[in-house]
Structure formats: structure tokens, C-alpha cells
Design an enzyme around this catalytic site. Structure first.
Site, PDB file in Angstrom:
ATOM      1  CB  SER A 194      -0.951   0.001   1.199  1.00  0.00           C
ATOM      2  OG  SER A 194      -0.249   0.180   2.409  1.00  0.00           O
ATOM      3  CG  ASN A 195       3.588   2.683   3.078  1.00  0.00           C
ATOM      4  OD1 ASN A 195       3.401   3.864   3.298  1.00  0.00           O
ATOM      5  ND2 ASN A 195       3.401   1.750   3.983  1.00  0.00           N
ATOM      6  CG  LEU A 203      18.177  -4.444   3.210  1.00  0.00           C
ATOM      7  CD1 LEU A 203      17.717  -3.063   2.761  1.00  0.00           C
ATOM      8  CD2 LEU A 203      18.300  -5.385   2.019  1.00  0.00           C
ATOM      9  CG  ASN A 239      12.512   1.493   6.429  1.00  0.00           C
ATOM     10  OD1 ASN A 239      11.735   0.847   5.749  1.00  0.00           O
ATOM     11  ND2 ASN A 239      12.639   1.315   7.733  1.00  0.00           N
ATOM     12  CG  HIS A 296      10.127   1.910  12.112  1.00  0.00           C
ATOM     13  ND1 HIS A 296      10.297   0.546  12.078  1.00  0.00           N
ATOM     14  CD2 HIS A 296       9.974   2.232  13.419  1.00  0.00           C
ATOM     15  CE1 HIS A 296      10.229   0.070  13.312  1.00  0.00           C
ATOM     16  NE2 HIS A 296      10.043   1.066  14.138  1.00  0.00           N
ATOM     17  CB  SER A 300       9.856   7.728  11.704  1.00  0.00           C
ATOM     18  OG  SER A 300       9.331   7.915  13.000  1.00  0.00           O
ATOM     19  CB  THR A 334      22.380   4.313   8.835  1.00  0.00           C
ATOM     20  OG1 THR A 334      21.467   4.111   9.922  1.00  0.00           O
ATOM     21  CG2 THR A 334      22.311   5.753   8.358  1.00  0.00           C
ATOM     22  CD  GLU A 360      22.040   1.195  15.836  1.00  0.00           C
ATOM     23  OE1 GLU A 360      23.120   1.821  15.829  1.00  0.00           O
ATOM     24  OE2 GLU A 360      21.209   1.230  16.768  1.00  0.00           O
ATOM     25  CG  LEU A 361      16.322  -2.701  12.220  1.00  0.00           C
ATOM     26  CD1 LEU A 361      16.223  -3.117  10.758  1.00  0.00           C
ATOM     27  CD2 LEU A 361      15.811  -3.801  13.126  1.00  0.00           C
ATOM     28  CG  ASP A 362      13.811   0.103  12.180  1.00  0.00           C
ATOM     29  OD1 ASP A 362      13.358  -0.834  12.848  1.00  0.00           O
ATOM     30  OD2 ASP A 362      13.702   0.179  10.928  1.00  0.00           O
ATOM     31  CD  GLN A 399      -2.011  10.525   9.723  1.00  0.00           C
ATOM     32  OE1 GLN A 399      -1.365  11.455   9.226  1.00  0.00           O
ATOM     33  NE2 GLN A 399      -3.323  10.488   9.707  1.00  0.00           N
TER      34      GLN A 399
END
Ligand code: GRF
Length: 195
Positions: A12-13, A92, A106, A108, A135, A140, A142-144, A172
């Protein structure tokens, strides 16, 4: 600017991003990629006339690098300027992230830096947060964790459940990601704040 979008599920995004890249928009979608050949997002992309492909991560077992090498082959053929992760559910490696450093985004479903990782809505409810949201950040290793390019906030209702909150936040997400991409594609990293 050419945009590749990575999905794992319904997409959907991805659809709202593609629908936003019309007329005077500085970017256009050139490829939709998934780690799951059965992802609903792939057929929805194809139905929109977009080029869509899948690399089944299950064929590579634990060999993340081999899986990503296949993704890179397809991405390099499309030569995207920007990569948007949109409901993409695979972690990743640092080398993949570095290959697209500064131009991979990304979305989140939490107000980062809170609730990195999974089950974000249940965790926000558990904590008794009065507000939640989503957000968009630059990816990068490191995740999220990368620089935040935009956030959208929702109020948590007294009777909120993880499901109702997820639905509110997803609405949103569909507002936030297109707004961030439009700015980012113009080289403007001013954070987007939606309420
Ligand atoms: C949703 O849970 C959303 O919060 C997150 O990815 C999931 C699926 O999104 N970003 P989509 O419909 O595949 O874009």
C-alpha cells in the site's frame, strides 16, 4: 530522479508513492522489487503498468549476501537514484546499505527513535503512550536508526488496540512517505512534520 521501491507484502505504501509521482513531480518509479514472489504488492504494481520483479530470499537460505547480490543485479539494471523501502521486511547487510548510502529511505511505523524493530504498536500501547505514529528515515547500517526525514503523529485512543492503531498509522504513512519523497527528490532534507 528514478525511484525503485522494495516491498514484502501488500504494497500500500508503494502504491501511494507511485500514485504521488505524477505531473510536475521530480521523481518517477522505475522498478518494484520484492523478496517474496507471492507478495500482493507485485501484482498491484504490474496492474499499474510498473516493472515488478522478485528475488525469493528463501532460495538463498542464510546466505544474505547472495540474496542481496541478486537484488543489486536488478537494481543496477534500473539505475535508480533513490530506493524506497516500503513494508520491506528483510534486514539488509551493511554492504548493501553502504552501496546506496544516503539515497535509500525507509518508513517505520513508530515515532523513532522509539520502538525500533517489530511490534511497534503493541509496545506503544504497553508503554501507555498518548501518541504514536510513523517515521521516514535515511537507511543506515543500524536497523531503524538513520537521520529522520519526516514524522506523522496520531493520538492514541483510550480503547485503542494494536490493530486499530496500525490502521490509523498506516493512513498517516500514506500521507508522510509521498511528502518526504517529493522533498528528498528535490534535494531538500528539511524534515516533514505531519499531525
Ligand atoms: C505496515 O505494517 C506498515 O506499517 C509498514 O509495513 C507494513 C505493510 O505496509 N510500513 P505496505 O502495505 O506493504 O506498504
Amino acid at each position: 530522479k528514478k525511484v525503485a521501491i522494495l516491498v514484502s507484502g501488500g504494497g500500500s505504501n508503494m502504491l501511494t508513492l507511485c500514485d504521488s509521482m505524477v505531473a510536475d513531480h521530480p521523481a518517477r518509479p522505475v522498478l518494484v522489487l520484492s523478496n517474496d514472489p507471492n507478495a500482493k504488492g507485485l501484482e498491484r504494481a504490474t496492474a499499474r503498468g510498473l516493472t515488478a520483479a522478485a528475488v525469493d530470499h528463501r532460495q538463498f537460505g542464510k546466505d544474505r549476501a547472495a540474496f542481496e547480490a541478486e537484488l543489486v543485479k536488478l537494481l543496477d539494471a534500473a539505475e535508480p537514484d533513490i530506493i524506497c523501502l516500503a513494508g520491506f521486511m528483510r534486514v539488509l547487510t551493511a554492504s548493501f546499505v553502504e552501496r546506496y548510502a544516503g539515497r535509500m529511505l525507509n518508513i517505520h511505523p513508530s515515532l523513532l527513535p522509539k520502538y525500533k524493530g517489530l511490534n511497534t504498536h503493541a509496545r506503544a500501547l504497553e508503554a501507555g503512550d498518548a501518541e504514536a505514529g510513523c517515521s521516514v528515515h535515511i537507511v543506515t547500517p543500524e536497523l531503524d536508526d538513520g537521520p529522520i526525514l519526516g514524522q506523522a503523529r496520531v493520538q492514541v485512543a483510550p480503547d485503542e488496540t494494536a490493530e486499530t492503531l496500525a490502521a490509523k498509522v498506516l493512513i498517516q504513512e500514506h500521507r508522510l512517505y509521498p511528502a518526504v519523497l517529493r522533498r528528498f527528490a528535490k534535494g531538500d532534507n528539511t524534515p516533514v512534520e505531519l499531525t
